[in-house]
Design a protein around this motif. Structure first.
Motif, PDB file in Angstrom:
ATOM      1  N   THR A  34     -21.278 -10.851  21.101  1.00 48.66           N
ATOM      2  CA  THR A  34     -21.781  -9.589  20.531  1.00 48.66           C
ATOM      3  C   THR A  34     -20.766  -8.860  19.664  1.00 48.66           C
ATOM      4  O   THR A  34     -21.115  -7.913  18.974  1.00 48.66           O
ATOM      5  N   THR A  35     -19.506  -9.284  19.695  1.00 50.14           N
ATOM      6  CA  THR A  35     -18.479  -8.530  18.969  1.00 50.14           C
ATOM      7  C   THR A  35     -18.444  -8.920  17.491  1.00 50.14           C
ATOM      8  O   THR A  35     -18.181 -10.064  17.155  1.00 50.14           O
ATOM      9  N   ARG A  36     -18.758  -7.949  16.641  1.00 51.81           N
ATOM     10  CA  ARG A  36     -18.683  -8.156  15.192  1.00 51.81           C
ATOM     11  C   ARG A  36     -17.892  -7.012  14.586  1.00 51.81           C
ATOM     12  O   ARG A  36     -18.276  -5.856  14.750  1.00 51.81           O
ATOM     13  N   ALA A  37     -16.804  -7.328  13.907  1.00 49.92           N
ATOM     14  CA  ALA A  37     -15.990  -6.290  13.261  1.00 49.92           C
ATOM     15  C   ALA A  37     -16.842  -5.529  12.251  1.00 49.92           C
ATOM     16  O   ALA A  37     -17.788  -6.087  11.691  1.00 49.92           O
ATOM     17  N   HIS A  38     -16.519  -4.255  12.027  1.00 44.53           N
ATOM     18  CA  HIS A  38     -17.280  -3.461  11.049  1.00 44.53           C
ATOM     19  C   HIS A  38     -17.267  -4.131   9.674  1.00 44.53           C
ATOM     20  O   HIS A  38     -18.277  -4.220   8.991  1.00 44.53           O
ATOM     21  N   ASN A  39     -16.067  -4.585   9.269  1.00 49.69           N
ATOM     22  CA  ASN A  39     -15.899  -5.266   7.978  1.00 49.69           C
ATOM     23  C   ASN A  39     -14.525  -5.935   7.987  1.00 49.69           C
ATOM     24  O   ASN A  39     -13.667  -5.602   8.813  1.00 49.69           O
ATOM     25  N   PRO A  40     -14.275  -6.884   7.094  1.00 47.26           N
ATOM     26  CA  PRO A  40     -13.011  -7.644   7.118  1.00 47.26           C
ATOM     27  C   PRO A  40     -11.773  -6.756   6.951  1.00 47.26           C
ATOM     28  O   PRO A  40     -10.743  -7.006   7.586  1.00 47.26           O
ATOM     29  N   GLU A  41     -11.866  -5.731   6.112  1.00 42.92           N
ATOM     30  CA  GLU A  41     -10.692  -4.868   5.893  1.00 42.92           C
ATOM     31  C   GLU A  41     -10.341  -4.087   7.156  1.00 42.92           C
ATOM     32  O   GLU A  41      -9.173  -3.917   7.497  1.00 42.92           O
ATOM     33  N   TRP A  42     -11.370  -3.635   7.849  1.00 41.42           N
ATOM     34  CA  TRP A  42     -11.164  -2.900   9.099  1.00 41.42           C
ATOM     35  C   TRP A  42     -10.534  -3.828  10.136  1.00 41.42           C
ATOM     36  O   TRP A  42      -9.576  -3.453  10.819  1.00 41.42           O
ATOM     37  N   ALA A  43     -11.065  -5.061  10.241  1.00 38.52           N
ATOM     38  CA  ALA A  43     -10.546  -6.030  11.214  1.00 38.52           C
ATOM     39  C   ALA A  43      -9.067  -6.306  10.946  1.00 38.52           C
ATOM     40  O   ALA A  43      -8.246  -6.351  11.866  1.00 38.52           O
ATOM     41  N   ARG A  44      -8.718  -6.440   9.681  1.00 37.56           N
ATOM     42  CA  ARG A  44      -7.331  -6.714   9.304  1.00 37.56           C
ATOM     43  C   ARG A  44      -6.419  -5.542   9.687  1.00 37.56           C
ATOM     44  O   ARG A  44      -5.311  -5.743  10.176  1.00 37.56           O
ATOM     45  N   MET A  94       0.838  -1.209   0.000  1.00 36.03           N
ATOM     46  CA  MET A  94       0.000   0.000   0.000  1.00 36.03           C
ATOM     47  C   MET A  94       0.871   1.256   0.000  1.00 36.03           C
ATOM     48  O   MET A  94       1.856   1.334   0.737  1.00 36.03           O
ATOM     49  N   THR A  95       0.518   2.224  -0.791  1.00 34.67           N
ATOM     50  CA  THR A  95       1.242   3.491  -0.772  1.00 34.67           C
ATOM     51  C   THR A  95       0.569   4.427   0.226  1.00 34.67           C
ATOM     52  O   THR A  95      -0.493   4.120   0.753  1.00 34.67           O
ATOM     53  N   ASP A  96       1.215   5.564   0.473  1.00 30.99           N
ATOM     54  CA  ASP A  96       0.668   6.506   1.451  1.00 30.99           C
ATOM     55  C   ASP A  96      -0.668   7.084   1.011  1.00 30.99           C
ATOM     56  O   ASP A  96      -1.470   7.505   1.837  1.00 30.99           O
ATOM     57  N   SER A  97      -0.903   7.132  -0.301  1.00 31.80           N
ATOM     58  CA  SER A  97      -2.138   7.748  -0.781  1.00 31.80           C
ATOM     59  C   SER A  97      -3.315   6.763  -0.736  1.00 31.80           C
ATOM     60  O   SER A  97      -4.460   7.147  -0.914  1.00 31.80           O
ATOM     61  N   THR A  98      -3.019   5.480  -0.510  1.00 35.32           N
ATOM     62  CA  THR A  98      -4.095   4.494  -0.436  1.00 35.32           C
ATOM     63  C   THR A  98      -4.968   4.765   0.795  1.00 35.32           C
ATOM     64  O   THR A  98      -4.441   4.905   1.895  1.00 35.32           O
ATOM     65  N   PRO A  99      -6.283   4.861   0.623  1.00 36.78           N
ATOM     66  CA  PRO A  99      -7.135   5.110   1.783  1.00 36.78           C
ATOM     67  C   PRO A  99      -7.044   3.941   2.763  1.00 36.78           C
ATOM     68  O   PRO A  99      -6.876   2.800   2.355  1.00 36.78           O
ATOM     69  N   ARG A 100      -7.114   4.251   4.041  1.00 42.37           N
ATOM     70  CA  ARG A 100      -7.011   3.211   5.057  1.00 42.37           C
ATOM     71  C   ARG A 100      -8.400   2.754   5.486  1.00 42.37           C
ATOM     72  O   ARG A 100      -9.378   3.487   5.361  1.00 42.37           O
ATOM     73  N   ALA A 101      -8.449   1.515   6.010  1.00 43.14           N
ATOM     74  CA  ALA A 101      -9.730   0.951   6.445  1.00 43.14           C
ATOM     75  C   ALA A 101     -10.123   1.454   7.826  1.00 43.14           C
ATOM     76  O   ALA A 101     -11.243   1.240   8.277  1.00 43.14           O
ATOM     77  N   THR A 102      -9.163   2.108   8.507  1.00 43.13           N
ATOM     78  CA  THR A 102      -9.447   2.667   9.838  1.00 43.13           C
ATOM     79  C   THR A 102      -8.862   4.069   9.940  1.00 43.13           C
ATOM     80  O   THR A 102      -7.841   4.364   9.308  1.00 43.13           O
ATOM     81  N   ASN A 103      -9.515   4.918  10.731  1.00 43.73           N
ATOM     82  CA  ASN A 103      -8.959   6.243  10.995  1.00 43.73           C
ATOM     83  C   ASN A 103      -8.121   6.262  12.271  1.00 43.73           C
ATOM     84  O   ASN A 103      -7.579   7.300  12.632  1.00 43.73           O
ATOM     85  N   LEU A 104      -8.030   5.104  12.943  1.00 48.59           N
ATOM     86  CA  LEU A 104      -7.172   5.028  14.126  1.00 48.59           C
ATOM     87  C   LEU A 104      -5.712   5.141  13.667  1.00 48.59           C
ATOM     88  O   LEU A 104      -5.336   4.537  12.652  1.00 48.59           O
ATOM     89  N   THR A 105      -4.924   5.912  14.394  1.00 54.72           N
ATOM     90  CA  THR A 105      -3.522   6.090  13.995  1.00 54.72           C
ATOM     91  C   THR A 105      -2.728   4.840  14.373  1.00 54.72           C
ATOM     92  O   THR A 105      -3.152   4.067  15.238  1.00 54.72           O
ATOM     93  N   PRO A 106      -1.565   4.642  13.752  1.00 53.23           N
ATOM     94  CA  PRO A 106      -0.715   3.500  14.129  1.00 53.23           C
ATOM     95  C   PRO A 106      -0.410   3.485  15.620  1.00 53.23           C
ATOM     96  O   PRO A 106      -0.405   2.416  16.243  1.00 53.23           O
ATOM     97  N   ALA A 107      -0.195   4.664  16.218  1.00 51.91           N
ATOM     98  CA  ALA A 107       0.091   4.723  17.662  1.00 51.91           C
ATOM     99  C   ALA A 107      -1.133   4.270  18.462  1.00 51.91           C
ATOM    100  O   ALA A 107      -0.997   3.513  19.440  1.00 51.91           O
ATOM    101  N   GLU A 108      -2.311   4.736  18.067  1.00 48.11           N
ATOM    102  CA  GLU A 108      -3.547   4.325  18.760  1.00 48.11           C
ATOM    103  C   GLU A 108      -3.755   2.819  18.641  1.00 48.11           C
ATOM    104  O   GLU A 108      -4.163   2.148  19.602  1.00 48.11           O
TER     105      GLU A 108
END
Ligand SMILES: [Zn+2]
Length: 205
Positions: free
Chosen positions: A38-48, A1-15
């Motif tokens: 009850t825990t269901r990930a938003h979607n597979p890409e986000w979980a990854r 992935m390059t830097d311009s590729t949108p991420r599946a999460t807005n959480l920062t790497p530090a978070e």
């Protein structure tokens, strides 16, 4: 992935690092059934993205997902899936455009042929054949034919008014019922079209 590729999460790497550390620390050895149920990930890409790789099935990972769901209740749209859908939609739109252009070309070609015959005093229209006698091999069942409203005598081709261009004594009874359609349909009978083209060629020569 390059830097311009949108991420599946807005959480920062530090978070994410903090959450992973917290999950390992807090999860404990035993599965919490309430969280597991009850825990269901938003979607597979986000979980990854949250896990930092594929899932191994360990309990602490599910607990991490549970923590991340609280940290990020509404993530961005999954980038790969979104891009794939956009590509699919672009492809479908291109296919629709191509089909419409093809249809416009066929209509223009048809109008041109009809006009050539009209100038020679021969009106034609498209008619659908509902007669069905399947045993005739050369006969296209249920086809849309070029129907003559005026008699036609061009070269060796002689047809009375009120028959299809593909009409011959041997296939006549297959073509007994030719109904006007008037829905802008173009003729589909290859024999009719072949005759129509050759007649138009002779007339415009
Ligand atoms: Zn025909």
């Amino acid at each position: 992935m390059t830097d311009s590729t949108p991420r599946a999460t807005n959480l920062t790497p530090a978070e994410l690092d903090d959450l992973r550390e917290r999950a390992r620390r807090e999860a404990g050895p035993f599965v919490n059934p309430a969280i597991a149920a009850t825990t269901r990930a938003h979607n597979p890409e986000w979980a990854r993205a949250v896990l930092g790789g594929p899932r191994s099935g360990a309990w602490w990972e599910l607990y991490l997902i549970h923590l991340a769901l609280q940290a990020e209740p509404s993530p961005p749209p999954p980038p790969l899936e979104t891009a794939a859908r956009a590509a699919r939609e672009r492809q479908e739109a291109a296919a629709r455009r191509a089909a419409a252009e093809e249809r416009a070309r066929e209509e223009a070609a048809w109008r041109e042929l009809v006009d050539v015959l009209l100038q020679a005093g021969v009106r034609v229209e498209v008619r659908h054949n509902y007669t069905s006698h399947r045993h005739y091999e050369l006969y296209t069942q249920g086809a849309d034919h070029v129907y003559l409203l005026d008699p036609l005598h061009v070269g060796r081709l002689h047809r009375d008014a009120g028959v299809a261009l593909c009409h011959t004594p041997s296939n006549a009874h297959n073509l007994q019922v030719l109904e006007p359609i008037g829905d802008g349909r173009l003729p589909s009978c290859r024999t009719c079209l072949r005759h129509l083209r050759s007649v138009a060629r002779r007339l415009s020569a």
